[in-house]
Design a protein around this motif. Sequence first.
Motif, PDB file in Angstrom:
ATOM      1  N   ASN A  63       0.851  -1.189   0.000  1.00 45.09           N
ATOM      2  CA  ASN A  63       0.000   0.000   0.000  1.00 45.09           C
ATOM      3  C   ASN A  63       0.884   1.235   0.000  1.00 45.09           C
ATOM      4  O   ASN A  63       1.838   1.312   0.777  1.00 45.09           O
ATOM      5  CB  ASN A  63      -0.887   0.037   1.245  1.00 45.09           C
ATOM      6  N   VAL A  64       0.549   2.194  -0.844  1.00 44.26           N
ATOM      7  CA  VAL A  64       1.273   3.466  -0.890  1.00 44.26           C
ATOM      8  C   VAL A  64       0.233   4.575  -0.893  1.00 44.26           C
ATOM      9  O   VAL A  64      -0.753   4.527  -1.633  1.00 44.26           O
ATOM     10  CB  VAL A  64       2.164   3.585  -2.148  1.00 44.26           C
ATOM     11  N   ARG A  65       0.483   5.567  -0.058  1.00 45.54           N
ATOM     12  CA  ARG A  65      -0.412   6.716   0.008  1.00 45.54           C
ATOM     13  C   ARG A  65       0.444   7.974  -0.020  1.00 45.54           C
ATOM     14  O   ARG A  65       1.423   8.083   0.717  1.00 45.54           O
ATOM     15  CB  ARG A  65      -1.218   6.652   1.297  1.00 45.54           C
ATOM     16  N   ILE A  66       0.086   8.918  -0.894  1.00 45.23           N
ATOM     17  CA  ILE A  66       0.797  10.182  -1.003  1.00 45.23           C
ATOM     18  C   ILE A  66      -0.174  11.293  -0.634  1.00 45.23           C
ATOM     19  O   ILE A  66      -1.246  11.419  -1.225  1.00 45.23           O
ATOM     20  CB  ILE A  66       1.360  10.393  -2.424  1.00 45.23           C
ATOM     21  N   LEU A  67       0.212  12.066   0.376  1.00 43.64           N
ATOM     22  CA  LEU A  67      -0.618  13.149   0.877  1.00 43.64           C
ATOM     23  C   LEU A  67       0.160  14.459   0.796  1.00 43.64           C
ATOM     24  O   LEU A  67       1.390  14.446   0.919  1.00 43.64           O
ATOM     25  CB  LEU A  67      -1.012  12.896   2.328  1.00 43.64           C
ATOM     26  N   VAL A  68      -0.558  15.559   0.608  1.00 42.13           N
ATOM     27  CA  VAL A  68       0.118  16.856   0.508  1.00 42.13           C
ATOM     28  C   VAL A  68      -0.615  17.916   1.308  1.00 42.13           C
ATOM     29  O   VAL A  68      -1.820  17.844   1.527  1.00 42.13           O
ATOM     30  CB  VAL A  68       0.244  17.335  -0.962  1.00 42.13           C
ATOM     31  N   ASN A  69       0.149  18.895   1.717  1.00 37.70           N
ATOM     32  CA  ASN A  69      -0.358  20.155   2.232  1.00 37.70           C
ATOM     33  C   ASN A  69       0.183  21.168   1.231  1.00 37.70           C
ATOM     34  O   ASN A  69       1.394  21.331   1.116  1.00 37.70           O
ATOM     35  CB  ASN A  69       0.192  20.398   3.639  1.00 37.70           C
ATOM     36  N   GLN A  70      -0.706  21.777   0.465  1.00 36.90           N
ATOM     37  CA  GLN A  70      -0.238  22.639  -0.613  1.00 36.90           C
ATOM     38  C   GLN A  70      -0.997  23.951  -0.657  1.00 36.90           C
ATOM     39  O   GLN A  70      -2.103  24.058  -0.134  1.00 36.90           O
ATOM     40  CB  GLN A  70      -0.330  21.931  -1.957  1.00 36.90           C
ATOM     41  N   GLU A  71      -0.360  24.918  -1.275  1.00 32.92           N
ATOM     42  CA  GLU A  71      -0.959  26.216  -1.553  1.00 32.92           C
ATOM     43  C   GLU A  71      -0.875  26.406  -3.058  1.00 32.92           C
ATOM     44  O   GLU A  71       0.211  26.635  -3.590  1.00 32.92           O
ATOM     45  CB  GLU A  71      -0.201  27.312  -0.814  1.00 32.92           C
ATOM     46  N   GLY A  72      -2.004  26.273  -3.735  1.00 34.28           N
ATOM     47  CA  GLY A  72      -2.000  26.315  -5.197  1.00 34.28           C
ATOM     48  C   GLY A  72      -1.233  25.121  -5.726  1.00 34.28           C
ATOM     49  O   GLY A  72      -1.493  23.991  -5.339  1.00 34.28           O
ATOM     50  N   GLY A  95       8.863  22.195   2.231  1.00 33.00           N
ATOM     51  CA  GLY A  95       9.475  23.304   1.527  1.00 33.00           C
ATOM     52  C   GLY A  95       8.457  24.043   0.686  1.00 33.00           C
ATOM     53  O   GLY A  95       7.261  23.999   0.957  1.00 33.00           O
ATOM     54  N   ASN A  96       8.942  24.689  -0.340  1.00 35.40           N
ATOM     55  CA  ASN A  96       8.119  25.374  -1.337  1.00 35.40           C
ATOM     56  C   ASN A  96       8.515  24.799  -2.686  1.00 35.40           C
ATOM     57  O   ASN A  96       9.404  25.331  -3.353  1.00 35.40           O
ATOM     58  CB  ASN A  96       8.359  26.887  -1.298  1.00 35.40           C
ATOM     59  N   ILE A  97       7.867  23.708  -3.057  1.00 39.52           N
ATOM     60  CA  ILE A  97       8.283  22.957  -4.236  1.00 39.52           C
ATOM     61  C   ILE A  97       7.083  22.792  -5.166  1.00 39.52           C
ATOM     62  O   ILE A  97       6.024  22.339  -4.738  1.00 39.52           O
ATOM     63  CB  ILE A  97       8.821  21.573  -3.837  1.00 39.52           C
ATOM     64  N   PRO A  98       7.232  23.153  -6.440  1.00 40.30           N
ATOM     65  CA  PRO A  98       6.137  22.930  -7.390  1.00 40.30           C
ATOM     66  C   PRO A  98       5.780  21.440  -7.470  1.00 40.30           C
ATOM     67  O   PRO A  98       6.661  20.581  -7.471  1.00 40.30           O
ATOM     68  CB  PRO A  98       6.705  23.418  -8.725  1.00 40.30           C
TER      69      PRO A  98
END
Length: 125
Positions: A63-72, A95-98
């Motif tokens: 099982n793989v799960r990818i979660l993000v906290n993003q702004e735009g 960080g601040n990564i596209p």
Amino acid sequence: FRMISELDPEDKEAQELLQGLESIKILVSEDEETGIDFYDEINGKLPEGRYEELMRVRDGNDNVRILVNQEGDIIRELLLVAGGTGDNALIIIRGNIPLRSIARLAHSLDIDARGVEYLEELENM
């Protein structure tokens, strides 16, 4: 730091990605004898509302799960949680990564942990 020191200084794109990087934390467990699968444990302790699920992959017992906290389109924090028979991994990138650059960053830093290969799919999102 060894991973970062091995980056090609001529690779401008990789250098720009590193400027936006605050931290990378990697926890890997490869002990098949313990039978530990911290995938469910970690997922059960994530604060609700803090992360958006970007991708979930189930492949046999893995099982793989990818979660993000993003702004735009900018990732402030990415969690990759992978578990299954014998191998477990938790990767936290801050960080601040596209979004489209996350896979490039993981490849440039030569991160070798379960689930990292799924980051390449983020380039097409």
